[in-house]
Design a protein around this motif. Structure first.
Motif, PDB file in Angstrom:
ATOM      1  N   SER A 106       0.833  -1.205   0.000  1.00 50.56           N
ATOM      2  CA  SER A 106       0.000   0.000   0.000  1.00 50.56           C
ATOM      3  C   SER A 106       0.868   1.255   0.000  1.00 50.56           C
ATOM      4  CB  SER A 106      -0.922  -0.015   1.224  1.00 50.56           C
ATOM      5  OG  SER A 106      -1.702   1.160   1.269  1.00 50.56           O
ATOM      6  N   GLY A 107       1.931   1.224   0.792  1.00 48.36           N
ATOM      7  CA  GLY A 107       2.844   2.363   0.845  1.00 48.36           C
ATOM      8  C   GLY A 107       3.527   2.605  -0.486  1.00 48.36           C
ATOM      9  N   LEU A 108       3.890   1.530  -1.166  1.00 43.40           N
ATOM     10  CA  LEU A 108       4.534   1.656  -2.483  1.00 43.40           C
ATOM     11  C   LEU A 108       3.577   2.249  -3.511  1.00 43.40           C
ATOM     12  CD1 LEU A 108       6.551  -1.693  -2.639  1.00 43.40           C
ATOM     13  CD2 LEU A 108       7.518   0.612  -2.811  1.00 43.40           C
ATOM     14  N   MET A 109       2.324   1.827  -3.461  1.00 43.20           N
ATOM     15  CA  MET A 109       1.329   2.370  -4.394  1.00 43.20           C
ATOM     16  C   MET A 109       1.123   3.872  -4.149  1.00 43.20           C
ATOM     17  SD  MET A 109       0.361   0.019  -6.496  1.00 43.20           S
ATOM     18  CE  MET A 109       1.861  -0.985  -6.431  1.00 43.20           C
ATOM     19  N   ASP A 110       1.011   4.249  -2.861  1.00 38.97           N
ATOM     20  CA  ASP A 110       0.839   5.663  -2.522  1.00 38.97           C
ATOM     21  C   ASP A 110       2.050   6.477  -2.979  1.00 38.97           C
ATOM     22  OD1 ASP A 110      -1.550   5.025  -1.341  1.00 38.97           O
ATOM     23  OD2 ASP A 110      -0.804   5.093   0.722  1.00 38.97           O
ATOM     24  N   LEU A 111       3.236   5.911  -2.761  1.00 40.89           N
ATOM     25  CA  LEU A 111       4.462   6.606  -3.148  1.00 40.89           C
ATOM     26  C   LEU A 111       4.541   6.771  -4.661  1.00 40.89           C
ATOM     27  CD1 LEU A 111       7.168   7.811  -2.262  1.00 40.89           C
ATOM     28  CD2 LEU A 111       8.148   5.509  -2.372  1.00 40.89           C
ATOM     29  N   MET A 112       4.115   5.736  -5.393  1.00 42.60           N
ATOM     30  CA  MET A 112       4.140   5.813  -6.853  1.00 42.60           C
ATOM     31  C   MET A 112       3.241   6.937  -7.348  1.00 42.60           C
ATOM     32  SD  MET A 112       3.037   2.960  -9.677  1.00 42.60           S
ATOM     33  CE  MET A 112       1.293   3.332  -9.597  1.00 42.60           C
ATOM     34  N   VAL A 113       2.031   7.018  -6.785  1.00 39.59           N
ATOM     35  CA  VAL A 113       1.085   8.058  -7.195  1.00 39.59           C
ATOM     36  C   VAL A 113       1.653   9.439  -6.875  1.00 39.59           C
ATOM     37  CG1 VAL A 113      -1.188   9.051  -6.759  1.00 39.59           C
ATOM     38  CG2 VAL A 113      -0.938   6.584  -7.013  1.00 39.59           C
TER      39      VAL A 113
END
Length: 254
Positions: A78-85
């Motif tokens: 989830s953190g990686l997805m948020d960071l990507m966005v």
């Protein structure tokens, strides 16, 4: 003196692929959460994109998230997805200004809708870039890609779109997510591991491999130029012998 000045500008790899490894270990060595390593890794991406553009690399593929990474703890995913966005939103304007076009490879349908929407918006916004094509491998693995291509070829064969006897290397290449892109000349992996982790297995058949112990958050312009400089020392024969390559080079220089 920067290694950039030592690079032969006429022999820069057309396509560089990078396995960005070592974010978690970089963070652990500093007593930080893994997420902090991923955040610092975003800054490394910016440095490398700028360095690749400066060196006139035409295509840069970054292995950002593999299909196997879905197996990580949900909090980290989830953190990686948020960071990507966040990173995509932050960088889109600069990418557009610097002539960088974004493309993605991988199973985009597995991305959360908000991440997929941000990615697709960035792809649209940067479509006019002509200096560098930045390919983000997200929810990607080579085995997924090859099995998907095999299903599509089988389906099109049944439909009569293609004939079995016409299937060759070019046919398969046209069913891969990288169709239209040149194969990587140079594959770089940071973080000290020496494997390619299910990344561009078909496309890297003749790539030169370069492994560095540098963790991805510490990867900078000089690290990239060092890899390019090392690449330029190697003789790329594609199954031929050295004398043939030498003759061809001599003929092309006349």
């Amino acid at each position: 003196m920067s290694l950039f000045d030592k690079i032969d500008k006429n022999r820069v790899p057309t396509h560089i692929a990078i396995i960005m490894d070592g974010n978690g270990r970089w963070a652990k060595a500093r007593g930080l959460e893994r997420g902090e390593g991923h955040k610092e890794g975003v800054n490394a991406v910016r440095r490398v994109v700028e360095a690749a553009t400066k060196a006139s690399v035409r295509n840069l593929t970054l292995y950002a998230f593999s299909t196997e990474n879905w197996n990580r703890p949900s909090k980290e995913v989830s953190g990686l997805m948020d960071l990507m966005v966040y990173a995509i939103s932050r960088e889109t304007a600069d990418l557009k200004k610097n002539g960088v076009s974004i493309r993605s490879i991988g199973d985009r349908n597995r991305l959360p809708e908000y991440a997929r929407t941000a990615l697709e918006e960035c792809i649209r916004e940067t479509a006019g870039g002509t200096r560098l094509t930045l390919i983000l491998a997200l929810s990607y693995s080579a085995k997924w890609e090859l099995s998907t291509a095999a299903r599509q070829i089988a389906s099109d064969t049944i439909k009569g779109v293609i004939q079995i006897e016409d299937i060759d290397e070019e046919t398969l290449g046209n069913y891969l997510t990288t169709r239209g892109l040149p194969d990587p000349d140079l594959l770089i992996r940071s973080g000290g591991e020496q494997r390619i982790s299910n990344f561009l297995l078909w496309q890297c058949a003749y790539a030169e491999f370069y492994f560095t112990d540098t963790f991805w958050p510490d990867f900078d312009e000089e690290t990239l130029y060092e890899a390019i400089f090392e690449y330029q020392k190697r003789e790329r024969r594609y199954g031929k012998i050295s004398e043939q390559i030498e003759r061809e080079n001599n003929n092309s220089s006349h």
